[in-house]
Design a protein around this motif. Structure first.
Motif, PDB file in Angstrom:
ATOM      1  N   GLY A 178      -4.132   4.648 -11.063  1.00  0.00           N
ATOM      2  CA  GLY A 178      -4.935   3.447 -11.240  1.00  0.00           C
ATOM      3  C   GLY A 178      -4.133   2.355 -11.920  1.00  0.00           C
ATOM      4  N   VAL A 179      -4.346   1.096 -11.513  1.00  0.00           N
ATOM      5  CA  VAL A 179      -3.646  -0.054 -12.111  1.00  0.00           C
ATOM      6  C   VAL A 179      -4.681  -1.099 -12.525  1.00  0.00           C
ATOM      7  CG1 VAL A 179      -1.507   0.323 -10.830  1.00  0.00           C
ATOM      8  CG2 VAL A 179      -3.315  -1.089  -9.822  1.00  0.00           C
TER       9      VAL A 179
ATOM     10  N   ILE B  21      -0.186   5.748   0.830  1.00  0.00           N
ATOM     11  CA  ILE B  21      -0.836   5.130  -0.339  1.00  0.00           C
ATOM     12  C   ILE B  21      -2.113   4.478   0.156  1.00  0.00           C
ATOM     13  CG2 ILE B  21      -0.643   3.428  -2.179  1.00  0.00           C
ATOM     14  CD1 ILE B  21       2.365   3.771  -2.087  1.00  0.00           C
ATOM     15  N   ARG B  22      -3.216   4.833  -0.467  1.00  0.00           N
ATOM     16  CA  ARG B  22      -4.507   4.294  -0.047  1.00  0.00           C
ATOM     17  C   ARG B  22      -5.310   3.865  -1.281  1.00  0.00           C
ATOM     18  NH1 ARG B  22      -2.196   4.060   3.933  1.00  0.00           N
ATOM     19  NH2 ARG B  22      -2.661   4.939   5.999  1.00  0.00           N
ATOM     20  N   PHE B  23      -5.568   2.529  -1.383  1.00  0.00           N
ATOM     21  CA  PHE B  23      -6.462   2.018  -2.427  1.00  0.00           C
ATOM     22  C   PHE B  23      -7.895   2.328  -2.019  1.00  0.00           C
ATOM     23  CE2 PHE B  23      -2.645  -0.556  -2.742  1.00  0.00           C
ATOM     24  CZ  PHE B  23      -2.407  -0.577  -4.104  1.00  0.00           C
ATOM     25  N   HIS B  24      -8.704   2.775  -2.994  1.00  0.00           N
ATOM     26  CA  HIS B  24     -10.032   3.232  -2.587  1.00  0.00           C
ATOM     27  C   HIS B  24     -11.159   2.904  -3.559  1.00  0.00           C
ATOM     28  CE1 HIS B  24      -9.570   6.442  -5.565  1.00  0.00           C
ATOM     29  NE2 HIS B  24      -8.410   6.755  -5.019  1.00  0.00           N
ATOM     30  N   THR B  25     -10.873   2.506  -4.822  1.00  0.00           N
ATOM     31  CA  THR B  25     -11.965   2.385  -5.782  1.00  0.00           C
ATOM     32  C   THR B  25     -11.759   1.169  -6.683  1.00  0.00           C
ATOM     33  OG1 THR B  25     -12.190   4.779  -5.843  1.00  0.00           O
ATOM     34  CG2 THR B  25     -13.237   3.556  -7.628  1.00  0.00           C
ATOM     35  N   PHE B  26     -12.856   0.388  -6.869  1.00  0.00           N
ATOM     36  CA  PHE B  26     -12.921  -0.605  -7.944  1.00  0.00           C
ATOM     37  C   PHE B  26     -13.600   0.079  -9.128  1.00  0.00           C
ATOM     38  CE2 PHE B  26     -12.634  -3.465  -4.255  1.00  0.00           C
ATOM     39  CZ  PHE B  26     -11.623  -4.318  -4.688  1.00  0.00           C
TER      40      PHE B  26
ATOM     41  N   ARG C 257     -10.041  -0.286 -13.744  1.00  0.00           N
ATOM     42  CA  ARG C 257      -8.830  -0.201 -12.933  1.00  0.00           C
ATOM     43  C   ARG C 257      -9.179  -0.176 -11.451  1.00  0.00           C
ATOM     44  NH1 ARG C 257      -6.431   5.384 -14.711  1.00  0.00           N
ATOM     45  NH2 ARG C 257      -7.138   4.618 -16.730  1.00  0.00           N
ATOM     46  N   ILE C 258      -8.159  -0.433 -10.664  1.00  0.00           N
ATOM     47  CA  ILE C 258      -8.252  -0.248  -9.223  1.00  0.00           C
ATOM     48  C   ILE C 258      -7.574   1.096  -8.910  1.00  0.00           C
ATOM     49  CG2 ILE C 258      -7.539  -1.105  -6.961  1.00  0.00           C
ATOM     50  CD1 ILE C 258      -7.628  -3.905  -8.077  1.00  0.00           C
TER      51      ILE C 258
END
Length: 365
Positions: free
Chosen positions: A248-249, A284-289, A293-294
């Motif tokens: 998470g970033v 790499i898959r972004f998936h959550t707010f 963090r993202i």
């Protein structure tokens, strides 16, 4: 005796016995020479055959020499018959033991040479050995003039009673055979049961399956329980597998920059760390707010199950170091602690991990 013993009888008997001993010595030397050649071949089955012949052929030569010596002596018919029976039983015994070694050795060789068969499972070897020895025992009885038909009938009736008394043992036996025949589990596989046991399968014998977990302890599981349990085999249909690493970033991060830096760290880790599959395409898959963090998932390829711990260890260390160098923040979780003053609740933001005993309410007069 039918006649008196003479010097010629002793000479002929000595020659026959010496010939048998000399033949046994010559056969042993010949088989030792053949064993040296068998060691240099790729097929291990010839080693098994030569090793078994080393035991049976010299003994057969000795038995032949003794039989020749007995024939040369003026023995009575009864003594001659008894001597022949004893020598025959001895020869059958040696041949049976040797045959059991050959057959079980060949079975072990076949299972070790085929990936789809249990490589080191002793269940097939033990069953084969018992069958060969049982056949040899029946041949000995028939040679001695003992009828085996009543024995087989008694064994059939007694076997039914034994089967009823040993239901659990037989259930484990047939469950082990079914497991191996279905090829769902083989020695060397890493498995996890629904009951929580997991580890590498060391062996599957006639009663139980032995598993060695990552702490190097052995877990023994009855075959019947293994056959009924829900199980995950991490080595089938192939040993390579993928692992998921959650990262998470912060919300103010440049996600294109994060993705590029993460891919560089992945490439470095996959190339330098043992057990990583370098040709596996990382994902790499972004998936959550999330709350602070993202979140995104990194999918990596590893050679086999136990490699994942080393890969995760190195990847997280290198990713954390690179994020700090690039100025990419990994925010700590934020929690709200409510302080009550009179009838008013005053929320206060705190960051970082908070122990449960830190979350409390205070009343001010």
């Amino acid at each position: 005796m039918n006649r008196a013993l003479t010097a010629d009888d002793l000479v002929f008997a000595g020659i026959a016995l010496a010939s048998g001993l000399l033949a046994a010595f010559a056969l042993r030397m010949l088989l030792r020479w053949l064993g040296g050649h068998a060691d240099r071949t790729r097929w291990s089955g010839d080693d098994v055959i030569v090793h078994a012949l080393r035991a049976v052929l010299p003994w057969a030569a000795v038995v032949g020499g003794v039989a020749g010596a007995a024939a040369a002596l003026p023995l009575t018919r009864t003594v001659q018959h008894t001597t022949n029976q004893v020598l025959t039983v001895l020869l059958i015994f040696v041949a049976t033991v040797s045959a059991a070694r050959v057959v079980t050795g060949l079975v072990r060789t076949v299972t070790q040479s085929r990936s789809g068969v249990a490589g080191s499972a002793t269940i097939f070897v033990n069953i084969t050995r018992i069958l060969v020895l049982a056949i040899g025992f029946l041949v000995v009885l028939q040679t001695l003039g003992i009828s085996i038909a009543p024995l087989l009938t008694a064994l059939g009736v007694g076997g039914l009673a034994v089967a009823l008394a040993l239901q659990d043992t037989l259930a484990n036996l047939f469950a082990g055979i079914h497991i191996l025949a279905s090829k769902t589990v083989q020695p060397g596989d890493y498995i996890r049961l629904s009951s929580g046991e997991e580890g590498y399968v060391e062996d599957i014998n006639w009663r139980q399956t032995t598993i060695r977990n990552l702490s190097n302890n052995l877990v023994v599981i009855p075959n019947g329980q293994l056959a009924q349990a829900n199980m995950t085999n991490f080595m089938r249909p192939e040993e390579q597998l993928t692992i998921l690493v959650q990262v998470g970033v912060a919300y103010d991060s440049d996600l294109e920059h994060v993705e590029r830096v993460t891919n560089e760290v992945i490439a470095e880790t996959m190339t330098e760390v043992e057990g990583a599959v370098a040709d596996h395409e990382p994902i790499i898959r972004f998936h959550t707010f999330g709350d602070s963090r993202i979140g995104f998932t990194v999918i990596l390829g590893v050679g086999e199950f136990s490699d994942q711990y080393r890969i995760k260890h190195e990847f997280i260390k290198r990713l954390h170091k690179r994020y700090r160098a690039e100025g990419i923040r990994i925010p700590a979780p934020a929690r709200t602690v409510a302080l009550q003053q009179g009838g008013v609740v005053i929320p206060q933001q705190r960051t970082g991990e908070i122990e449960p005993n830190e979350i409390s309410s205070a009343r001010f007069d």
